[in-house]
Design a protein around this motif. Structure first.
Motif, short mmCIF file in Angstrom:
data_model
loop_
_atom_site.label_atom_id
_atom_site.label_comp_id
_atom_site.label_asym_id
_atom_site.label_seq_id
_atom_site.Cartn_x
_atom_site.Cartn_y
_atom_site.Cartn_z
N ILE A 9 4.07 3.40 3.22
CA ILE A 9 3.72 2.05 2.79
C ILE A 9 2.93 2.08 1.48
O ILE A 9 3.19 1.31 0.56
CB ILE A 9 2.92 1.32 3.90
CG1 ILE A 9 3.83 1.04 5.09
CG2 ILE A 9 2.28 0.04 3.38
CD1 ILE A 9 3.10 0.57 6.33
N LYS A 10 1.99 3.00 1.39
CA LYS A 10 1.16 3.10 0.18
C LYS A 10 1.97 3.53 -1.04
O LYS A 10 1.64 3.17 -2.16
CB LYS A 10 0.02 4.09 0.40
CG LYS A 10 -1.06 3.57 1.32
CD LYS A 10 -2.15 4.62 1.48
CE LYS A 10 -3.28 4.14 2.34
NZ LYS A 10 -4.32 5.18 2.50
N GLN A 11 3.02 4.31 -0.83
CA GLN A 11 3.79 4.85 -1.95
C GLN A 11 5.03 4.02 -2.28
O GLN A 11 5.76 4.34 -3.22
CB GLN A 11 4.21 6.28 -1.63
CG GLN A 11 3.03 7.22 -1.52
CD GLN A 11 3.43 8.60 -1.07
OE1 GLN A 11 4.59 8.98 -1.12
NE2 GLN A 11 2.46 9.38 -0.62
N ARG A 12 5.28 2.94 -1.57
CA ARG A 12 6.48 2.16 -1.81
C ARG A 12 6.44 1.49 -3.19
O ARG A 12 5.38 1.16 -3.70
CB ARG A 12 6.69 1.12 -0.72
CG ARG A 12 5.75 -0.07 -0.81
CD ARG A 12 5.91 -0.98 0.39
NE ARG A 12 5.19 -2.20 0.25
CZ ARG A 12 3.88 -2.35 0.41
NH1 ARG A 12 3.14 -1.31 0.70
NH2 ARG A 12 3.30 -3.53 0.26
N ARG A 13 7.58 1.31 -3.76
CA ARG A 13 7.70 0.67 -5.07
C ARG A 13 8.91 -0.26 -5.05
O ARG A 13 9.89 -0.01 -4.37
CB ARG A 13 7.90 1.70 -6.18
CG ARG A 13 6.76 2.69 -6.31
CD ARG A 13 5.50 1.98 -6.86
NE ARG A 13 4.37 2.88 -6.94
CZ ARG A 13 3.43 3.01 -6.01
NH1 ARG A 13 3.50 2.30 -4.91
NH2 ARG A 13 2.43 3.83 -6.17
#
Length: 72
Positions: A9-13
């Protein structure tokens, strides 16, 4: 402790450029299967998935949605 879901979730783009290469059917099936496991109220899971691969139809739907949004 690392949590792979939180990390994802934190790394999604968001990607705005798309390839013309079609997505393999096996990958589409995996995505739909994952979506079926999403939680819902009282665990009803009332999901319905429609996968449209016909580019002409995708373009038609895109135009219709853009028109509908402008009409609001």
């Amino acid at each position: 402790m690392m949590n792979p879901v939180v990390d994802a979730i934190k790394q999604r783009r968001s990607i705005r450029g798309f390839s013309e290469k079609p997505v393999d059917r096996d990958i589409l099936d995996q995505i739909i299967l994952a979506g079926r496991y999403a939680p819902s109220v009282t665990d009803d899971q009332p999901w319905r998935f429609i996968v449209i691969t016909n580019q002409k139809r995708i373009n038609e739907l895109s135009r219709e949605v853009q028109f509908a949004i402008k009409s609001i």
